[in-house]
Scaffold this motif. Structure first.
Motif, PDB file in Angstrom:
ATOM      1  N   LYS A   1     -35.526  -1.436 -52.160  1.00 57.82           N
ATOM      2  CA  LYS A   1     -36.397  -0.421 -51.538  1.00 57.82           C
ATOM      3  C   LYS A   1     -36.468  -0.604 -50.035  1.00 57.82           C
ATOM      4  CE  LYS A   1     -39.400   0.867 -55.308  1.00 57.82           C
ATOM      5  NZ  LYS A   1     -40.746   0.894 -55.854  1.00 57.82           N
ATOM      6  N   THR A   2     -36.753   0.488 -49.355  1.00 57.88           N
ATOM      7  CA  THR A   2     -36.961   0.438 -47.911  1.00 57.88           C
ATOM      8  C   THR A   2     -38.454   0.290 -47.661  1.00 57.88           C
ATOM      9  OG1 THR A   2     -35.163   2.014 -47.779  1.00 57.88           O
ATOM     10  CG2 THR A   2     -36.361   1.595 -45.757  1.00 57.88           C
TER      11      THR A   2
ATOM     12  N   LEU B   1     -28.971   5.625 -42.308  1.00 56.28           N
ATOM     13  CA  LEU B   1     -27.973   4.559 -42.489  1.00 56.28           C
ATOM     14  C   LEU B   1     -28.597   3.333 -43.160  1.00 56.28           C
ATOM     15  CD1 LEU B   1     -25.104   3.555 -41.853  1.00 56.28           C
ATOM     16  CD2 LEU B   1     -25.948   2.820 -39.631  1.00 56.28           C
ATOM     17  N   ILE B   2     -29.757   2.929 -42.658  1.00 58.24           N
ATOM     18  CA  ILE B   2     -30.439   1.755 -43.219  1.00 58.24           C
ATOM     19  C   ILE B   2     -30.805   2.024 -44.678  1.00 58.24           C
ATOM     20  CG2 ILE B   2     -32.514   0.311 -43.085  1.00 58.24           C
ATOM     21  CD1 ILE B   2     -32.428   0.758 -40.016  1.00 58.24           C
ATOM     22  N   SER B   3     -31.300   3.234 -44.920  1.00 55.19           N
ATOM     23  CA  SER B   3     -31.696   3.598 -46.285  1.00 55.19           C
ATOM     24  C   SER B   3     -30.486   3.582 -47.236  1.00 55.19           C
ATOM     25  CB  SER B   3     -32.350   4.978 -46.255  1.00 55.19           C
ATOM     26  OG  SER B   3     -32.829   5.311 -47.517  1.00 55.19           O
TER      27      SER B   3
ATOM     28  N   HIS C   1     -26.284  -1.465 -51.476  1.00 51.69           N
ATOM     29  CA  HIS C   1     -26.123  -2.905 -51.717  1.00 51.69           C
ATOM     30  C   HIS C   1     -27.302  -3.513 -52.474  1.00 51.69           C
ATOM     31  CE1 HIS C   1     -22.582  -3.034 -49.072  1.00 51.69           C
ATOM     32  NE2 HIS C   1     -23.250  -2.183 -48.309  1.00 51.69           N
ATOM     33  N   ASN C   2     -28.238  -2.687 -52.844  1.00 55.22           N
ATOM     34  CA  ASN C   2     -29.434  -3.125 -53.577  1.00 55.22           C
ATOM     35  C   ASN C   2     -30.117  -4.314 -52.906  1.00 55.22           C
ATOM     36  OD1 ASN C   2     -31.267  -2.874 -55.714  1.00 55.22           O
ATOM     37  ND2 ASN C   2     -30.274  -4.553 -56.829  1.00 55.22           N
ATOM     38  N   ILE C   3     -30.429  -4.152 -51.628  1.00 47.62           N
ATOM     39  CA  ILE C   3     -31.077  -5.235 -50.897  1.00 47.62           C
ATOM     40  C   ILE C   3     -32.542  -4.900 -50.613  1.00 47.62           C
ATOM     41  CG2 ILE C   3     -29.003  -6.168 -49.812  1.00 47.62           C
ATOM     42  CD1 ILE C   3     -29.394  -4.510 -47.450  1.00 47.62           C
ATOM     43  N   THR C   4     -33.283  -5.921 -50.252  1.00 49.60           N
ATOM     44  CA  THR C   4     -34.681  -5.711 -49.877  1.00 49.60           C
ATOM     45  C   THR C   4     -34.727  -5.501 -48.368  1.00 49.60           C
ATOM     46  OG1 THR C   4     -35.254  -7.298 -51.589  1.00 49.60           O
ATOM     47  CG2 THR C   4     -37.006  -6.695 -50.052  1.00 49.60           C
ATOM     48  N   THR C   5     -35.111  -4.312 -47.968  1.00 49.26           N
ATOM     49  CA  THR C   5     -35.135  -4.017 -46.533  1.00 49.26           C
ATOM     50  C   THR C   5     -36.576  -3.919 -46.037  1.00 49.26           C
ATOM     51  OG1 THR C   5     -33.027  -2.864 -46.642  1.00 49.26           O
ATOM     52  CG2 THR C   5     -34.444  -2.312 -44.798  1.00 49.26           C
ATOM     53  N   VAL C   6     -36.817  -4.595 -44.921  1.00 50.14           N
ATOM     54  CA  VAL C   6     -38.144  -4.549 -44.305  1.00 50.14           C
ATOM     55  C   VAL C   6     -37.984  -4.025 -42.881  1.00 50.14           C
ATOM     56  CG1 VAL C   6     -40.185  -5.885 -43.621  1.00 50.14           C
ATOM     57  CG2 VAL C   6     -38.883  -6.537 -45.669  1.00 50.14           C
TER      58      VAL C   6
ATOM     59  N   ASN D   1     -41.157   9.608 -38.043  1.00 50.72           N
ATOM     60  CA  ASN D   1     -40.052  10.155 -38.838  1.00 50.72           C
ATOM     61  C   ASN D   1     -39.623   9.159 -39.907  1.00 50.72           C
ATOM     62  OD1 ASN D   1     -39.731  12.650 -37.631  1.00 50.72           O
ATOM     63  ND2 ASN D   1     -38.604  11.749 -35.918  1.00 50.72           N
ATOM     64  N   SER D   2     -39.531   7.874 -39.497  1.00 52.17           N
ATOM     65  CA  SER D   2     -39.126   6.829 -40.442  1.00 52.17           C
ATOM     66  C   SER D   2     -40.109   6.766 -41.605  1.00 52.17           C
ATOM     67  CB  SER D   2     -39.083   5.463 -39.754  1.00 52.17           C
ATOM     68  OG  SER D   2     -38.282   5.505 -38.624  1.00 52.17           O
ATOM     69  N   VAL D   3     -41.387   6.834 -41.244  1.00 50.32           N
ATOM     70  CA  VAL D   3     -42.424   6.740 -42.273  1.00 50.32           C
ATOM     71  C   VAL D   3     -42.244   7.852 -43.310  1.00 50.32           C
ATOM     72  CG1 VAL D   3     -44.908   6.906 -42.703  1.00 50.32           C
ATOM     73  CG2 VAL D   3     -44.071   5.655 -40.709  1.00 50.32           C
ATOM     74  N   MET D   4     -42.049   9.069 -42.809  1.00 50.22           N
ATOM     75  CA  MET D   4     -42.003  10.211 -43.725  1.00 50.22           C
ATOM     76  C   MET D   4     -40.656  10.348 -44.429  1.00 50.22           C
ATOM     77  SD  MET D   4     -45.019  10.973 -43.297  1.00 50.22           S
ATOM     78  CE  MET D   4     -45.263  12.412 -44.325  1.00 50.22           C
ATOM     79  N   GLU D   5     -39.583   9.820 -43.824  1.00 55.36           N
ATOM     80  CA  GLU D   5     -38.260   9.997 -44.421  1.00 55.36           C
ATOM     81  C   GLU D   5     -37.857   8.864 -45.362  1.00 55.36           C
ATOM     82  OE1 GLU D   5     -36.223  12.586 -44.196  1.00 55.36           O
ATOM     83  OE2 GLU D   5     -37.691  13.661 -42.975  1.00 55.36           O
ATOM     84  N   ILE D   6     -38.046   7.628 -44.937  1.00 54.66           N
ATOM     85  CA  ILE D   6     -37.468   6.522 -45.725  1.00 54.66           C
ATOM     86  C   ILE D   6     -38.494   5.505 -46.231  1.00 54.66           C
ATOM     87  CG2 ILE D   6     -35.203   6.689 -44.602  1.00 54.66           C
ATOM     88  CD1 ILE D   6     -36.037   4.205 -42.942  1.00 54.66           C
ATOM     89  N   GLY D   7     -39.786   5.769 -45.990  1.00 54.20           N
ATOM     90  CA  GLY D   7     -40.806   4.790 -46.360  1.00 54.20           C
ATOM     91  C   GLY D   7     -41.120   4.766 -47.849  1.00 54.20           C
ATOM     92  N   GLU D   8     -40.374   4.006 -48.594  1.00 52.55           N
ATOM     93  CA  GLU D   8     -40.667   3.912 -50.035  1.00 52.55           C
ATOM     94  C   GLU D   8     -41.907   3.069 -50.284  1.00 52.55           C
ATOM     95  OE1 GLU D   8     -36.761   3.914 -52.556  1.00 52.55           O
ATOM     96  OE2 GLU D   8     -36.396   2.834 -50.704  1.00 52.55           O
ATOM     97  N   LYS D   9     -42.060   2.042 -49.456  1.00 50.47           N
ATOM     98  CA  LYS D   9     -43.297   1.269 -49.507  1.00 50.47           C
ATOM     99  C   LYS D   9     -43.738   1.074 -48.062  1.00 50.47           C
ATOM    100  CE  LYS D   9     -46.326  -1.966 -50.947  1.00 50.47           C
ATOM    101  NZ  LYS D   9     -46.105  -3.126 -51.778  1.00 50.47           N
TER     102      LYS D   9
END
Lengths: 254, 248
Positions: free
Chosen positions: A28-29, A179-181, A187-192, A199-207
């Motif tokens: 998750k992102t 790209l990060i998402s 690669h199924n990695i944990t991204t922080v 924009n980041s919050v609304m587009e890729i913020g899964e948590k």
């Protein structure tokens, strides 16, 4: 999975973090957001082990980073990639040498294999063919991508990004987010990601974890942001009248 | 005693063993050692050449003046220039100058990397930055600075020759006779002990100043200055101690 457990951090009388708890899931992102001075960078540095917490634990699955020896920490870091706010690309090295650096340092692969891996990573970030350029010869957005390519070259399980969109125009910033998402999913990695880009919050913020004055003020997914009643989150996300109008319109149309 | 000194000394002693941990990749360290040897050695040749010529020339002129019309044989000039260069001037002068050139460069290079988050980036990758950034510099300095000091001693004698023979004060045979008289090999040992000790001091002090720099460009400038000033002071103290221990 990364879990922060009751993290406190003080610099003398300045209490920066005051008991932070959260869990970031694999694949998750995850976003850490908050105003300037909220403690985001300190928290990120604690998560990657560049700084020790005054109290608390950081768990990488079942391994406690705060209890590791220096050797164990170095071993863990083989699984960690990081994109720095200022990219931290080595100025005197070419793009290829920058990305190859972790491979040179930690693997015994042949040069041809290493160059192939570098080219693969450059393709991943859509920058094929710039191997021989120096960081000073490419744009800020390209430098960010090179930073991402270097961060993923050793196939990390954890990816940390400190303000990946700072200094970029909105379009490039969105591309970097995507790209990060994509890399996270692929690669199924944990991204922080440490950011204050809406924009980041609304587009890729899964948590999303919102820090306010050193405390965790809110946590949830991007879907919950629009309908939030949390005052701190509202003040932070919809700070401008323009965004407030947009939100009202969106909720109204819903 | 200044408590700041004790703080930094303690921090230095704690930090120093980390420099000598096992390299992650010997080849990368080797490449870095070679690069540093080139930077320190070849990069400093010109300045060493210039100061050495003048060390020898000024020593010759000064002693010619001191000897004046005394009964001391003229060939002593070569002997005095040689021993002054070997025992004291070549190692001390060269290393004081190298502290300014090489030491400040090391402090600025490492400090700049700290400020641009390069060191953090390497740490995140799992690199032992204390070792990777300092050990090659230390090894390169310990090899190249004694070589530079040897070259300096040689050129100083040549500088003395230029000042005394080429100007017509003394004859070629007088100067060369002096160079070949009363040679004590122990003096050369003393020169290398000094060169190695000074190389260690200027490298470790400069790297320490750069590695732990905090703040911005002003602080980096201050760290570079401290690297030179502290190295110079410690070199002079070490010079006195070595002279005391090896000559008494």
């Amino acid at each position: 999975m990364i879990r922060a457990e009751n993290i406190f951090k003080s610099f003398g009388d300045n209490h920066v973090l005051k008991g932070i708890d959260f869990t970031f899931e694999t694949g998750k992102t995850n976003l850490i957001i908050g105003k300037s001075g909220a403690g985001k960078t300190v928290l990120l540095k604690i998560l990657v082990g560049l700084m020790n917490p005054s109290e608390g634990h950081v768990w990488y699955h079942d391994r406690d980073l705060t209890q590791m020896s220096k050797e164990e920490t170095r071993e863990l870091r083989m699984d960690v990639g990081m994109l720095f706010q200022g990219n931290a690309l080595f100025d005197s090295m070419t793009v290829e040498e920058n990305i190859r650096f972790p491979l040179d340092m930690f693997t015994n692969r042949k040069l041809k294999e290493k160059v192939e891996r570098v080219n693969y990573c450059l393709e991943e970030v859509s920058l094929g063919g710039i191997n021989k350029k120096f960081p000073s010869e490419i744009s800020g957005g390209m430098q960010k991508r090179v930073g991402i390519a270097r961060a993923i070259v050793l196939e990390p399980k954890y990816l940390f990004c400190d303000e990946p969109n700072s200094g970029l125009d909105p379009k490039t910033a969105i591309k970097i987010d995507e790209l990060i998402s994509e890399i996270t999913k692929q690669h199924n990695i944990t991204t922080v990601i440490n950011t204050h880009d809406m924009n980041s919050v609304m587009e890729i913020g899964e948590k999303i974890c919102l820090l306010d004055a050193g405390k965790l003020a809110w946590e949830g997914g991007k879907e919950e942001v629009m309908n939030t009643t949390n005052k701190t989150l509202e003040d932070f996300i919809f700070a401008s009248p323009f965004l407030q109008r947009l939100r009202a319109r969106a909720l109204g149309s819903d | 005693m200044n408590p700041g000194f004790l703080y930094h000394f303690g921090k230095f002693v704690q930090w120093f063993p980390q420099i000598f941990s096992k390299p992650e990749n010997g080849r990368m360290y080797y490449k870095e050692v070679v690069r540093q040897m080139y930077d320190i050695g070849v990069g400093s040749l010109m300045i060493v050449f210039v100061i050495s010529i003048f060390i020898g020339a000024v020593t010759a002129i000064q002693f010619a003046y001191q000897l004046g019309n005394s009964f001391i044989p003229p060939y002593y000039i070569g002997y005095i220039v040689r021993d002054m260069a070997i025992i004291e001037l070549a190692p001390t002068f060269t290393c004081l100058v190298l502290a300014g050139k090489v030491g400040s460069n090391m402090a600025a290079e490492i400090g700049g990397m700290r400020q641009k988050e390069h060191i953090d980036a390497m740490e995140i990758m799992g690199v032992n930055t204390s070792s990777y950034l300092v050990m090659p510099k230390l090894i390169a300095a310990l090899i190249m600075i004694p070589v530079l000091v040897s070259i300096s001693a040689l050129i100083s004698n040549f500088g003395g020759y230029l000042a005394s023979v080429a100007t017509g004060y003394y004859s070629h045979s007088e100067y060369v006779q002096g160079l070949r008289s009363f040679f004590v090999p122990w003096n050369v040992v003393m020169m290398y002990v000094k060169a190695i000790s000074f190389a260690f001091i200027l490298t470790s002090v400069s790297c320490y100043q750069g590695y732990f720099v905090k703040g911005g460009s002003i602080e980096l400038g201050e760290a570079s200055t401290r690297a030179v000033v502290y190295s110079d002071i410690l070199i002079l103290i070490a010079d006195y101690i070595i002279a005391l221990v090896l000559t008494v």
